[in-house]
Design a protein around this motif. Structure first.
Motif, short mmCIF file in Angstrom:
data_model
loop_
_atom_site.label_atom_id
_atom_site.label_comp_id
_atom_site.label_asym_id
_atom_site.label_seq_id
_atom_site.Cartn_x
_atom_site.Cartn_y
_atom_site.Cartn_z
N GLY A 1 -6.91 -3.46 2.35
CA GLY A 1 -7.42 -2.13 2.66
C GLY A 1 -6.48 -1.47 3.65
O GLY A 1 -6.01 -2.12 4.59
N SER A 2 -6.18 -0.18 3.46
CA SER A 2 -5.22 0.47 4.35
C SER A 2 -5.62 1.92 4.60
O SER A 2 -6.33 2.55 3.81
CB SER A 2 -3.81 0.41 3.78
N THR B 1 -5.43 -7.38 5.42
CA THR B 1 -5.18 -8.18 4.22
C THR B 1 -5.92 -9.51 4.33
O THR B 1 -5.78 -10.20 5.34
CB THR B 1 -3.68 -8.45 4.04
N SER C 1 -3.54 -1.60 8.20
CA SER C 1 -3.95 -2.34 7.00
C SER C 1 -4.59 -3.67 7.38
O SER C 1 -4.28 -4.25 8.42
CB SER C 1 -2.75 -2.59 6.07
N ASP D 1 -7.47 -1.06 -8.04
CA ASP D 1 -7.10 -0.34 -6.82
C ASP D 1 -7.71 1.05 -6.85
O ASP D 1 -8.04 1.59 -7.91
CB ASP D 1 -5.58 -0.27 -6.63
N TYR E 1 -6.53 6.87 2.28
CA TYR E 1 -7.24 5.60 2.28
C TYR E 1 -6.95 4.89 0.95
O TYR E 1 -6.97 5.52 -0.11
CB TYR E 1 -8.74 5.80 2.41
N SER E 2 -6.70 3.61 1.01
CA SER E 2 -6.47 2.87 -0.23
C SER E 2 -7.03 1.46 -0.11
O SER E 2 -7.15 0.91 0.99
CB SER E 2 -4.97 2.81 -0.57
N ALA E 3 -7.37 0.89 -1.25
CA ALA E 3 -7.87 -0.48 -1.31
C ALA E 3 -7.46 -1.10 -2.63
O ALA E 3 -7.33 -0.40 -3.65
CB ALA E 3 -9.39 -0.52 -1.16
N GLN E 4 -7.24 -2.40 -2.62
CA GLN E 4 -6.90 -3.11 -3.85
C GLN E 4 -7.37 -4.55 -3.76
O GLN E 4 -7.51 -5.10 -2.66
CB GLN E 4 -5.40 -3.06 -4.11
N SER F 1 0.84 -1.20 0.00
CA SER F 1 0.00 0.00 0.00
C SER F 1 0.88 1.24 0.00
O SER F 1 1.92 1.28 0.64
CB SER F 1 -0.92 0.01 1.22
#
Length: 796
Positions: A376-377, A361, A359, A437, A413-416, A196
């Motif tokens: 998700g982080s 996972t 995060s 992502d 905020y991030s997600a993949q 992330s």
């Protein structure tokens, strides 16, 4: 000091409590594994049937804790060869000493281990697809926790010195480190933690990492808006389902000390934990410069089912340091007559940064072929900064000190999601990656009202003027909140046309939008929108490569990829600039020699940026000269080409070696030739033509010297330019470039390990070399002199 002491006590109590608890819950087994010739057997699997397992350390020792009392079978095995097993009976609370002697010699065991592990050709988690590195038409490097420990790395730069083709730079005031790879600066978009995106504005804690991964060249197909040089992924340590841990104390020159605790183990049958914490205090060879670092890294691993793992990771970093512009410049040149320790900032200057990362996972196996990874982080980064700025003295040494006050925050905020698997069309195998992502980024910046002029001093004669000592009040007056959103979809297919010939094809679509910023006037109590318009960019990033393997131990590859760089500013028609599209061509060969004991890789590359963004020379009437640096035009071209060569291996038992050499030529190749444009053929600043690194560590196995370790490392950075690149028709009559000599530093390490206790000492910069890391021409920081560092560790 009270805060630091409290932190250390809490950390040590936590570690010791967990250690005692692990021993009182059940019985335990510990011992040592040796080979037929009496040498320690490292990395051998040790397990209790149906319960748990571990791996022996470098000294052959192992430990299993929290075992139910009763009858058990203890088995050792190593890479498919004949193992050994023993029946034991454990009493409640008993710690049984149990040793094993293998039938193989140390040489035979080392050959088997090296052959199976394939040494440096390691799978990168940053690659997302889990492919064999021999099948990937791109070069990469992995620095393991063992190398990080052996070299007693304190900063990311200590780790990155081991990566071929990467050169260390610096930032304004040395508040963070910066790196250059293949001619490109690794900006804030090129750092990741556990996959992330990670803010690079602080100095991350590296001593507790599992490994550092570097994927060279363009990674835009996987990560979107990144530079063409490389990406760096920091991988933190994971929980384990057996009790163990380590406590250590590191100390060295200039009142440096660093206690660290690491404890892990099961909470239940399906839930394991890990807790790592450290505090670091550093004074400096630089007068009045110091830093304090607090770091804690908790994590949980939950086995949600036979095919599903849920990993929760978090860490918190607080790093306070003195902004340090080094010795500065004198009439645009480096004043080498000034002492390495001279300090010209104010005593009250501060840079306070803290960073939180969380995060989650989820890894799920649908079957043995198809797997899903979801991450998700959240990241929060804050910086509070107040200091004098830009040491740019005139020819006699006079410098009018000015002040800068800033405060920034980043919410991220991030997600993949990544789906990997394989399928067949006839006899052709496809190894597939499909992913998406998305990021949400909010930058909050504060504007302060204060008098920027401070005083005047002389850097050659401190007694010429009386320096001010007070810290002027700066009123927080304006807050600007600027949101940015990113979205990407990507797919990749490794097509195995035969065992020897493979083709990789991938494509990504990226979208990025910067919204109009919200502005809050704290003095008037009003809010509104900024004058800057919203801006959106989108681009396709393709990747294509061919891999030919004439034999299983050799891979010859060639590839093409591109990435895009978002440009700030507007053109002469008040329109946002389009992204710069950067093309990269790469070819190379990867080799395993001596049954995997030695790897040798060679890579050639060319990277072309056809749309270099520069300040526009004229306004839209084509006559009026433009003085606004925010008004730009896409003009000119830069080209970066070069090669990299590296060797890694364990040719002899106990001898670990790595080294490499790289050459890079990053220059302007096509420009408009008009006033204000860059000069064709001129090498870009901060990019050395030559870099090299070498490291040797040997662990003795002979009687009388067993447990002794010796290491030697060297790092070379060649000639380069600091300052700024010249432009056509510039007002200066002399070159803006500052030529810098190359330099080499050497480190010597000695250590000794006995069972669970070890000590490691390092003498860095043996020759006391003097050179400088320079940011533009005003932050000129001498490299550290000869220093001593030692670490005492105990594993339990």
């Amino acid at each position: 000091m009270y805060k630091a002491t409290t932190f250390i006590l809490i950390l040590l109590i936590s570690v010791l409590t967990s250690s005692v608890s692990s021993q009182t819950r059940g019985a335990g087994i510990q011992g040592k594994i040796t080979t037929a010739d009496g040498a320690p057997a490292a990395y051998v699997n040790v397990g209790i049937k149906g319960l748990k397992s571990t791996v022996s350390g470098e000294d052959g020792s192992f430990s299993l804790r929290n075992i139910p009392f009763g009858n058990h079978i203890v088995k050792v095995s190593y890479l498919g060869l004949a193992g050994d097993e023993k029946a034991v009976t454990l009493k409640e609370g008993e710690i049984l000493e149990l040793d094993f002697k293998l039938q193989e010699s140390s040489q035979k065991l080392s050959e088997v281990v090296v052959t199976a592990s394939r040494n440096n050709q390691q799978v990168l988690t940053a690659g997302k697809a889990g492919l064999n590195p021999m099948d990937v038409p791109q070069s990469s490097s992995v620095i393991s926790s063992q190398v990080i420990t052996d070299q007693q790395a304190s900063k990311l730069s200590d780790v990155m010195k081991n990566v071929n083709g990467v050169a260390l730079g610096t930032s304004r005031g040395s508040t963070s480190e910066n790196f250059f790879a293949r001619g490109y600066s690794l900006g804030s978009n090129n750092y990741f933690k556990n996959g992330s995106r990670y803010n690079s504005g602080s100095l991350p804690e590296v001593s507790t990492l599992e490994q550092v991964e570097v994927l060279k060249g363009s990674a835009a197909m996987l990560y979107g808006n990144v530079s063409g040089g490389a990406i760096v992924n920091l991988v933190t340590k994971r929980p384990k389902f057996e009790y163990g841990g380590e406590i250590s104390m590191r100390g060295g020159s200039y009142n440096s000390y660093k206690p660290t605790g690491d404890v892990y183990g099961p909470i239940s049958k399906n839930l394991a934990f890990r807790l790592i914490g450290t505090f670091e205090n550093n004074e400096s060879y630089r007068n009045e410069v110091k830093s304090d670092k607090y770091y804690i890294n908790p994590s949980l691993l939950y086995k949600a089912g036979k095919n599903t793992d849920v990993l929760l990771q978090g860490d918190y970093l607080q790093y306070d340091l003195t902004p340090d512009f080094g010795i500065g410049s004198l009439d645009g040149k480096i004043p080498t007559s000034i002492s390495r320790s001279s300090f010209f900032n104010t005593a009250w200057a501060f840079n306070k940064a803290n960073q939180t990362n969380i995060s989650a996972t989820v890894d799920h196996k649908f079957n043995d072929i198809w797997k899903l990874n979801v991450v998700g982080s959240y990241q929060l980064f804050n910086r509070n900064y107040y200091s004098t700025e830009r040491i740019q003295a005139d020819a006699v040494g006079d410098w009018n000190r000015a002040l800068t006050r800033s405060r920034t925050a980043e919410d991220y905020y991030s997600a993949q999601a990544n789906l990997t698997g394989s399928l067949y069309t006839g006899k052709i195998k496809h190894s597939v990656l499909i992913g998406t992502d998305a990021d949400s980024y909010l930058n909050t910046s504060h504007t302060f009202n204060f008098a920027t002029a401070y005083d005047r001093i002389n850097i050659l004669n401190p007694n010429k003027y009386t320096a001010r000592q007070d810290m002027p009040f700066a009123k927080d007056s304006l807050v600007t909140e600027a949101p940015t959103y990113r979205l990407g979809y990507y797919a990749q297919d490794l097509i195995s046309l035969s065992e020897k010939l493979k083709v990789m094809a991938g494509l990504r679509w990226s979208y990025q939008k910067a919204l109009v910023a919200d502005v809050h006037n704290l003095i008037k109590g009003t809010s509104g929108k900024s004058a800057t318009a919203a801006k959106s960019d989108q681009a396709f990033s393709p990747k294509f490569g061919i891999v030919y393997q004439p034999v299983k131990t050799m891979a010859i590859f060639g590839s093409y990829s591109n990435n895009f760089t978002v440009n700030s500013g507007i053109d002469v028609f008040d329109q946002a600039l389009s992204p710069s599209i950067i093309d990269q061509f790469e070819a190379g060969v990867k080799n395993d020699f001596l049954n995997g004991k030695l790897t040798a890789n060679f890579t050639l590359y060319k990277i072309i940026n056809n749309n270099l963004a520069q300040q526009a020379q004229f306004l839209k009437d084509g006559i009026t000269l433009n003085a606004n640096t925010n008004i730009k035009e896409l003009t000119g071209q830069t080209t970066s080409d070069g090669f990299e060569f590296d060797l890694t291996g364990t040719v002899l038992p106990g001898l670990n070696a790595m080294g490499g050499y790289s050459y890079n030529y990053m220059r302007y190749t096509k420009t408009s030739g008009r006033k204000g444009s860059y000069i064709e053929g001129e090498r870009l600043v901060s990019n050395p033509a030559h870099t090299a690194n070498a490291s040797l560590f040997y662990t003795f196995n002979t009687p009388g010297l067993r447990g002794l370790k010796a290491g030697f490392s060297g790092y070379y950075i060649g000639e380069r330019n600091a300052g700024w690149n010249n432009t056509v028709g510039q007002t200066q009559t002399v070159s803006r470039l500052i030529p810098m000599n190359g330099f080499t530093t050497y480190d010597l390490t000695l250590g000794y390990a006995h069972r669970r206790l070890s000590v490691l000492a390092k003498l860095s910069n043996l020759t006391n070399e003097l050179n400088y890391y320079v940011h533009e021409n005003y932050s000129v920081n001498p490299i550290p002199p000869r220093q001593f560092l030692t670490t005492l560790s105990y594993k339990f």
